[in-house]
Design an enzyme around this catalytic site. Structure first.
Site, PDB file in Angstrom:
ATOM      1  CG  ASP A 235      -1.686   1.237   1.435  1.00  0.00           C
ATOM      2  OD1 ASP A 235      -2.339   1.675   0.475  1.00  0.00           O
ATOM      3  OD2 ASP A 235      -1.630   1.807   2.544  1.00  0.00           O
ATOM      4  CG  MET A 236       1.940   5.541  -1.850  1.00  0.00           C
ATOM      5  SD  MET A 236       1.574   6.442  -3.373  1.00  0.00           S
ATOM      6  CE  MET A 236       0.022   7.253  -2.912  1.00  0.00           C
ATOM      7  CG  ASP A 237      -1.245   7.898   0.835  1.00  0.00           C
ATOM      8  OD1 ASP A 237      -0.237   8.620   0.751  1.00  0.00           O
ATOM      9  OD2 ASP A 237      -2.171   7.928   0.009  1.00  0.00           O
TER      10      ASP A 237
ATOM     11  CG  ASP B 150      -1.648   2.237   6.602  1.00  0.00           C
ATOM     12  OD1 ASP B 150      -1.857   3.367   7.074  1.00  0.00           O
ATOM     13  OD2 ASP B 150      -2.073   1.890   5.484  1.00  0.00           O
TER      14      ASP B 150
END
Length: 197
Positions: A14-16, A170
Site C-alpha cells: 500500500d502507499m499512504d 497499514d
C-alpha cells in the site's frame, strides 16, 4: 527478515501510511474539510479508512452522519487542502528496508487507493516510481479496497499467483482486501511491521 520473505515471489505495498508517511497530513486535511463543511471529525475513523479513495470517503461521511453533501466537492476540497499543507513525501524506514532487500530479487508493486496522478507524483518524489514493476491505483480498478481487485490486478500485472504475493498494509480495510485476494499480509502500525503468524 529475509527468511520471512521466502516463499513469496512478489511484494505489494500500500502507499499512504505504509510505504510513504503521508497519513498525518491526510488526517489534517480531513479535519480542515470537516470544519469547512460542518461535519464531525473522528480521527480514528478516518485513519481506519486509509487506502479508501477520497471520493468514497466523502460518500461514507454522508452515510455516517446522515448528510447530503456533494461528495465530489467535499473530495476536491480535501485534495486542495492536502496540497496546501503537504511538505513532501517521507519514506517509512521499516517498509523501505523491505523494498530495498527485495529489489531485483522479487517483483515489487504498489496497490493504492490514491488516484493515479497523485500516486505517481508521490512515488516519483521519493524516487520509487521507476523502480516498481507495477502500480495499481483507484483510477485503474472498478472496486476499491476492501475489495481485492487492487491487489489481484497488481499480481496479474507482475505475473505472480496471488498466493505467492505478500502485502504490506497499514489499515484493517487493506488487510481485508489482501486476505480476500488470497494473500498474506504484514500490518504496518506506527511504522513497525507485524508479521503474520
Amino acid at each position: 527478515m529475509l527468511e520471512k520473505l521466502t516463499g513469496y515471489d512478489a511484494i505489494i505495498f500500500d502507499m499512504d501510511g505504509t510505504l510513504i508517511d503521508s497519513m498525518p497530513t491526510h488526517l489534517e486535511a480531513w479535519r480542515l474539510t470537516s470544519e469547512k463543511y460542518g461535519f464531525p471529525f473522528d480521527k480514528e475513523w478516518h485513519y481506519s479508512l486509509g487506502g479508501v479513495s477520497t471520493e468514497r470517503t466523502a460518500e461514507l461521511v454522508n452515510q455516517r452522519y446522515n448528510l447530503s453533501l456533494d461528495s465530489g466537492s467535499v473530495a476536491e476540497t480535501k485534495r486542495l487542502l492536502w496540497e496546501e499543507i503537504y511538505s513532501g513525501p517521507v519514506l517509512i524506514d521499516e517498509t523501505y528496508a523491505v523494498f530495498t532487500r527485495c529489489e531485483g530479487k522479487k517483483k515489487i508493486a504498489v496497490g493504492t487507493g490514491a488516484i493515479r496522478a497523485h500516486a505517481e507524483s508521490l512515488l516519483a518524489g521519493v524516487g520509487l516510481l521507476e523502480r516498481l514493476d507495477a502500480l495499481v491505483t483507484v483510477s485503474d480498478v472498478e472496486n476499491g479496497k476492501p475489495h481485492p481487485e487492487t491487489f489481484l490486478t497488481a499480481a496479474a500485472q507482475v505475473g505472480v499467483e496471488p498466493g505467492r504475493c505478500l502485502v504490506f498494509e497499514d489499515t484493517e480495510l487493506g488487510r481485508q482486501a489482501a486476505t480476500a485476494a488470497g494473500m498474506d499480509c504484514v500490518l504496518v502500525v506506527n511504522g513497525q511491521l507485524h508479521w503474520p503468524n
